[in-house]
Design a protein around this motif. Sequence first.
Motif, mmCIF file in Angstrom:
data_model
loop_
_atom_site.group_PDB
_atom_site.id
_atom_site.type_symbol
_atom_site.label_atom_id
_atom_site.label_comp_id
_atom_site.label_asym_id
_atom_site.label_seq_id
_atom_site.Cartn_x
_atom_site.Cartn_y
_atom_site.Cartn_z
ATOM 1 N N GLN A 193 0.828 -1.209 0.000
ATOM 2 C CA GLN A 193 0.000 0.000 0.000
ATOM 3 C C GLN A 193 0.862 1.259 0.000
ATOM 4 O OE1 GLN A 193 -2.261 -1.390 3.500
ATOM 5 N NE2 GLN A 193 -4.147 -0.909 2.365
ATOM 6 N N HIS A 194 1.890 1.264 0.823
ATOM 7 C CA HIS A 194 2.769 2.440 0.883
ATOM 8 C C HIS A 194 3.596 2.570 -0.398
ATOM 9 C CE1 HIS A 194 1.763 2.365 5.190
ATOM 10 N NE2 HIS A 194 2.123 3.635 5.182
ATOM 11 N N LEU A 195 4.045 1.459 -0.956
ATOM 12 C CA LEU A 195 4.786 1.507 -2.211
ATOM 13 C C LEU A 195 3.894 2.048 -3.333
ATOM 14 C CD1 LEU A 195 7.266 0.884 -3.948
ATOM 15 C CD2 LEU A 195 6.403 -1.455 -4.211
ATOM 16 N N ALA A 196 2.657 1.592 -3.385
ATOM 17 C CA ALA A 196 1.719 2.072 -4.399
ATOM 18 C C ALA A 196 1.505 3.581 -4.267
ATOM 19 C CB ALA A 196 0.390 1.330 -4.271
ATOM 20 N N TYR A 197 1.327 4.045 -3.055
ATOM 21 C CA TYR A 197 1.092 5.467 -2.819
ATOM 22 C C TYR A 197 2.299 6.302 -3.257
ATOM 23 C CZ TYR A 197 -0.053 9.836 -0.448
ATOM 24 O OH TYR A 197 -0.310 11.164 -0.172
ATOM 25 N N ILE A 198 3.495 5.849 -2.921
ATOM 26 C CA ILE A 198 4.714 6.584 -3.285
ATOM 27 C C ILE A 198 4.867 6.662 -4.799
ATOM 28 C CG2 ILE A 198 7.237 6.478 -3.230
ATOM 29 C CD1 ILE A 198 6.972 5.329 -0.382
#
Length: 365
Positions: A193-198
């Motif tokens: 989720q954090h990788l996608a957001y970044i």
Amino acid sequence: MIKDLPLSTREALRQTSIQYLCTRSYYNGWALTSPTAYPLPRGPRFHNECLDKNGCRGYGDEVLKIERDILLAGSATDAVVQESEHKTQCFERWHLTTDNSLVGASHEALTEIIGTNRTETGEWDSAPLELVSPPLPLDEEASFEIIATVLAAVRGSNLDHHQAFADQWCGLHVHIGLPPSSTDETFPLPLLQHLAYITLVYEPAISSLFPPQRRPDRDNTGMDLGSNRDLFLPEPDYSNVDWDAVEMVYDSGYASDDEAEEEGMYVELPKKGRGRGTTTTPASPSTAAAAAAETEDHEYEIRIQQKAQTTLFAPAQTLHGLCHAMSSGGQRGRLVNWTYLARNPDKGPRTLEFRQHEGCLDAGE
């Protein structure tokens, strides 16, 4: 074998798919007059039709078998050659394949690459090649040594009877995944989720690090490098649309927008978003216009971030839901391909595929 083909025949033998017609419209290789048991990449029906209608066909697996012998001699790598239009999903060994997005170099391009003296002899031709490695540990120096040895064998030299090069259509796709396990484990959802957001928030900045042809702009047709932002772009603002004018254009029955515009009947509706990973340039050089455009760009990016936060970090979010959103509904031709991360294990390994890198034959790069 037929070396000199008229343009009409080269068009008929084209092995690329229809979405690449605008940039790769012709078959650039030599033609063969005998059938093949392994007609790549478009299958036996297409090759048989070419033989019936034109008396010749494009390459099947012939070039791949030549390259397999070159690899074995130059790097002791025993690669597997693709033998059907369906690519293998077993990646335990090196694979030599082709792809319906690839074409060989034209005679002019080939002359520029390997020199006039060599191409004028009429003994040089080119064909597309896709080289697929087995999974390699990322943190081991031996992995890069293996890559260097294989690329050196493929690349060849001016003294060899073969050479390889990366053209403007060549990409380097990097798959990241966990080692195989009995539980089909993948990366933790919060990490993804954090990788996608970044990657969404910084997509324009990341894309600026790559050559123009590897960016998700609308003009790069047929590059399979769509933006991952598509489902997160702000909805268009229709508040200022003259709907009476739109209805009048619709009722007028013009055959095209161009025809309607010539008659003064064209109304352009606002589109979703502002582009694919790009920002606008103010139309006026004035300080006030530049400041207004900068403010608008900032607000536009904030709206994307807000929608990304709401979607990606939804309380009921799942791996499949995340991958669906990041792939614009299941499309793998994005800067980052999320579809493989959620596929069934029997369809291939679960990996996250980074597709934006430019292809090269230098292991150091």
